[in-house]
Design a protein around this motif. Structure first.
Motif, PDB file in Angstrom:
ATOM      1  N   VAL A   1      -1.047  -4.530  -4.986  1.00 40.54           N
ATOM      2  CA  VAL A   1      -1.182  -5.178  -3.677  1.00 40.54           C
ATOM      3  C   VAL A   1      -1.408  -6.676  -3.799  1.00 40.54           C
ATOM      4  O   VAL A   1      -1.015  -7.451  -2.924  1.00 40.54           O
TER       5      VAL A   1
ATOM      6  N   GLU B   1       0.834  -1.206   0.000  1.00 40.29           N
ATOM      7  CA  GLU B   1       0.000   0.000   0.000  1.00 40.29           C
ATOM      8  C   GLU B   1       0.868   1.255   0.000  1.00 40.29           C
ATOM      9  O   GLU B   1       0.541   2.254  -0.646  1.00 40.29           O
TER      10      GLU B   1
ATOM     11  N   TYR C   1      -3.945   0.172  -7.206  1.00 41.55           N
ATOM     12  CA  TYR C   1      -3.837  -0.497  -5.901  1.00 41.55           C
ATOM     13  C   TYR C   1      -3.997  -2.006  -6.062  1.00 41.55           C
ATOM     14  O   TYR C   1      -3.176  -2.792  -5.575  1.00 41.55           O
TER      15      TYR C   1
END
Length: 413
Positions: free
Chosen positions: A115, A47, A111
């Motif tokens: 991730v 993150e 993201y």
């Protein structure tokens, strides 16, 4: 088929991975699907990579640090770590390559593409380690099976297609796959929301018509309170599906809110057990009485915001006004954890996951007088008794509400 889920704390280091292997040998792993999260704090680190990328900072240094942590772990696990180190390097090289060529300004899309590597790497390491010690298994890429829409970071499952895909998996053998992840119709990675690995396990359990699902944690089972914040906690031996859903709704951290619904639909027993003492009974979530033993359950939600809206002209806050307020909350993806209204005011305890509270307050200032108290604590007590609120620091109390068996208290931090 049984479904096991291991969280990041259970595989945070080489000793944890070895313990997973010992646990499987202890409790049996025949015809078992194992869902695994990213190792330790890997998700947090990735993150940070995304954050640095969008702030035009040096994200590659952070990637390099996480890569070295995983290679060090592999070196501890394998006599000859070359193959697994190459696999690890390839995953992290793919992150760098993706970020260098990416043109999308969509934070949530980026993201998910970054991730996801935490789960892919952890499961690859674990699968290769288990095979190296003759616990034969197959590694599956969960993105080939769990299909969602393109709501990045909160993918909504296409149940029909997902069930069709998962039923193609043979019910025989041991499978290792990822939690938290899925893919959309274009095969871009999606995630199911933070702590979504429990939900992943429930999806597999539902689609397999599993005989049971077990989440392995660093606690003996579901406790009546989080021991980090409360003293004298007590193990709950049994919880009904309905009660578990209530506890999850109010924020009990040991169970993900979306996990229970697919299990309840097919009445699949769900266990929360300790990966430290795997032969102990833990907690069973199934049909039956609400709680055993029958004790108050305490839930604390931190980083909440108390917002009080009052009519500027002393007019009633009627249904049409409430509709407008809640439409704004929905648009800004702000969660309401408690509401209390009078004729001319509305108090809301809010959770601002996407940092949109300031926008909401600015909108509300046009029509209402707004009072705001940030970073408050929300205590929820299920099945409260006369002594329950003594656990809460009520000298700092801002708001209290009782609905049947549930007491909620908002206090200053």
């Amino acid at each position: 088929m049984k479904v096991f889920k291991f969280g990041g704390a259970s595989v945070k280091d080489a000793a944890g991975v070895r313990n997973v292997a010992d646990l499987l040998q202890s409790v049996g792993y025949e015809n078992t699907c194992v869902i695994v999260s990213a190792m330790g704090k890997t998700t947090n680190a990735l993150e940070e990579v995304v954050k640095r990328y969008f702030e035009n900072e040096d994200f590659e240094k952070t990637i390099s640090g996480v890569k070295e942590q995983h290679i060090t772990l592999a070196t501890e696990l394998f006599e000859n770590p070359t193959d697994v180190s190459n696999e690890i390097s390839q995953f992290f090289d793919d992150i760098v390559s993706f970020l260098r060529r990416n043109k999308s300004p969509n934070y949530s899309y980026v993201y998910d593409q970054v991730v996801c590597c935490g789960e892919l790497i952890s499961t690859k390491i674990i699968s290769m380690y288990l095979n190296s010690i003759n616990i034969k298994n197959d590694w599956l890429d969960v993105r080939d099976y769990i299909k969602t829409d393109d709501t990045y970071r909160e993918g909504k499952v296409n149940w029909s297609l997902t069930e069709q895909n998962i039923k193609k998996i043979s019910p025989k053998g041991l499978f290792i796959t990822q939690g938290f992840l899925g893919s959309d119709s274009n095969f871009f990675t999606t995630t199911l929301g933070r702590e979504g690995s429990d939900y992943s396990a429930a999806i597999f359990a539902y689609c397999f018509n599993a005989e049971s699902m077990t989440i392995w944690k660093d606690v003996p089972g579901v406790l009546n309170a989080d021991p980090r914040y409360f003293e004298e906690t007590q193990l709950l031996n049994h919880i009904s599906y309905e009660e578990a859903i209530e506890l999850a709704y109010y924020g009990a951290s040991v169970i993900h809110p979306k996990t229970l619904q697919p299990l309840q639909q097919k009445e699949i027993p769900f266990f929360v057990k300790s990966f430290i003492n795997p032969t102990e009974n833990g907690t069973e979530v199934a049909k039956g009485e609400a709680l055993s033993p029958e004790v108050p359950c305490f839930i604390l939600k931190r980083e909440q915001h108390l917002v009080r809206l009052s009519s500027k002209d002393f007019s009633f806050i009627t249904e049409d006004k409430l509709s407008g307020i809640f439409n704004q909350l929905y648009d800004y993806q702000i969660k309401v954890n408690l509401m209390q209204n009078s004729a001319i005011s509305l108090s809301l305890c809010l959770e601002d996951k996407y940092n949109n509270l300031d926008k909401f307050v600015a909108d509300m200032n046009e029509a209402y007088k707004v009072q705001e108290e940030n970073d408050v604590l929300l205590y929820t007590i299920r099945h409260f008794d006369d002594n329950s609120d003594k656990v809460v620091p009520t000298e700092k109390e801002l708001l209290r509400q009782t609905v049947r068996e549930t007491l909620q208290i908002v206090v200053k931090a």
